[in-house]
Design a protein around this motif. Structure first.
Motif, PDB file in Angstrom:
ATOM      1  N   THR A 129      -0.882  15.771  42.289  1.00 16.41           N
ATOM      2  CA  THR A 129      -0.620  15.675  43.729  1.00 16.41           C
ATOM      3  C   THR A 129       0.572  16.509  44.185  1.00 16.41           C
ATOM      4  N   GLY A 130       1.476  16.842  43.264  1.00 18.98           N
ATOM      5  CA  GLY A 130       2.709  17.532  43.634  1.00 18.98           C
ATOM      6  C   GLY A 130       3.777  16.598  44.171  1.00 18.98           C
ATOM      7  N   CYS A 131       3.496  15.278  44.226  1.00 16.81           N
ATOM      8  CA  CYS A 131       4.463  14.311  44.749  1.00 16.81           C
ATOM      9  C   CYS A 131       5.660  14.184  43.825  1.00 16.81           C
ATOM     10  N   CYS A 132       6.834  14.115  44.406  1.00 17.59           N
ATOM     11  CA  CYS A 132       8.065  13.940  43.638  1.00 17.59           C
ATOM     12  C   CYS A 132       8.144  12.484  43.189  1.00 17.59           C
ATOM     13  N   VAL A 133       8.325  12.268  41.892  1.00 20.29           N
ATOM     14  CA  VAL A 133       8.387  10.911  41.352  1.00 20.29           C
ATOM     15  C   VAL A 133       9.706  10.621  40.638  1.00 20.29           C
ATOM     16  N   GLY A 134      10.663  11.536  40.746  1.00 16.36           N
ATOM     17  CA  GLY A 134      11.962  11.303  40.138  1.00 16.36           C
ATOM     18  C   GLY A 134      12.889  12.467  40.362  1.00 16.36           C
TER      19      GLY A 134
ATOM     20  N   CYS B 181      11.487  20.527  37.462  1.00 18.04           N
ATOM     21  CA  CYS B 181      12.340  21.620  37.922  1.00 18.04           C
ATOM     22  C   CYS B 181      13.483  21.765  36.926  1.00 18.04           C
ATOM     23  N   ALA B 182      13.608  22.939  36.366  1.00 17.60           N
ATOM     24  CA  ALA B 182      14.623  23.181  35.343  1.00 17.60           C
ATOM     25  C   ALA B 182      16.041  23.150  35.896  1.00 17.60           C
ATOM     26  N   THR B 183      16.210  23.339  37.202  1.00 15.78           N
ATOM     27  CA  THR B 183      17.556  23.417  37.767  1.00 15.78           C
ATOM     28  C   THR B 183      18.249  22.067  37.840  1.00 15.78           C
ATOM     29  N   HIS B 184      17.617  21.062  38.460  1.00 16.60           N
ATOM     30  CA  HIS B 184      18.261  19.764  38.630  1.00 16.60           C
ATOM     31  C   HIS B 184      17.412  18.591  38.151  1.00 16.60           C
ATOM     32  N   GLY B 185      16.263  18.859  37.536  1.00 20.54           N
ATOM     33  CA  GLY B 185      15.491  17.791  36.912  1.00 20.54           C
ATOM     34  C   GLY B 185      14.549  17.004  37.802  1.00 20.54           C
ATOM     35  N   ALA B 186      14.264  17.460  39.000  1.00 22.95           N
ATOM     36  CA  ALA B 186      13.264  16.770  39.821  1.00 22.95           C
ATOM     37  C   ALA B 186      11.925  16.844  39.092  1.00 22.95           C
ATOM     38  N   VAL B 187      11.151  15.751  39.146  1.00 24.20           N
ATOM     39  CA  VAL B 187       9.851  15.728  38.481  1.00 24.20           C
ATOM     40  C   VAL B 187       8.750  15.416  39.487  1.00 24.20           C
ATOM     41  N   PHE B 188       7.589  16.042  39.257  1.00 23.16           N
ATOM     42  CA  PHE B 188       6.478  15.975  40.201  1.00 23.16           C
ATOM     43  C   PHE B 188       5.185  15.665  39.466  1.00 23.16           C
ATOM     44  N   GLU B 189       4.299  14.913  40.111  1.00 18.76           N
ATOM     45  CA  GLU B 189       2.984  14.633  39.543  1.00 18.76           C
ATOM     46  C   GLU B 189       2.156  15.912  39.543  1.00 18.76           C
ATOM     47  N   PRO B 190       1.520  16.256  38.422  1.00 16.11           N
ATOM     48  CA  PRO B 190       0.731  17.488  38.360  1.00 16.11           C
ATOM     49  C   PRO B 190      -0.502  17.486  39.266  1.00 16.11           C
TER      50      PRO B 190
END
Length: 128
Positions: A91-96, A80-89
């Motif tokens: 599963t879509g699970c948030c990993v950071g 996510c460009a706004t606050h840097g949340a990262v997701f597995e491509p």
């Protein structure tokens, strides 16, 4: 072929399979999710087409920092460009980062060189 991501609804042509390059630019499309008009996107990850709502789970903003650019600099995670949340491509699970749960997955199938997305009770195409 069974749709990934749940029950098969109505299938809607999204793009040619060749339009989704491994770790490349995503293909945007418009949906209505729970009555709200939103954008969604599809990407290819490890040979499989994947699709999600284009909405971060931290603050409901779109992920891409430029139209269709969803992968981080390593090409390994959606960011996510706004606050840097990262997701597995896959599963879509948030990993950071500050994300609050997984991205909303949209069922896809791939058949005869075409990618289709599938409607669901709370997910329909935009008509106007």
């Amino acid at each position: 072929m069974m749709a990934q991501g749940g029950d098969v609804g109505e299938r809607i042509l999204l793009c040619a399979s060749s339009d989704l390059l491994e770790g490349g630019v995503g293909i945007p499309f418009k949906v209505v999710y729970r009555g709200e008009k939103l954008r969604a996107f599809a990407v290819r990850w490890r040979g499989e087409a994947r699709a999600y709502l284009n909405r971060c789970t931290h603050v409901y903003t779109e992920l891409d920092y430029r139209e269709g650019h969803f992968f981080d600099m390593t090409g390994q995670l959606l960011v996510c460009a706004t606050h840097g949340a990262v997701f597995e491509p896959d599963t879509g699970c948030c990993v950071g980062g500050p994300g609050r749960g997984p991205l909303v997955k949209i069922a896809l199938t791939e058949e005869d060189g075409r990618v289709y997305w599938h409607t669901a009770p709370l997910l329909q195409p935009q008509t106007a």
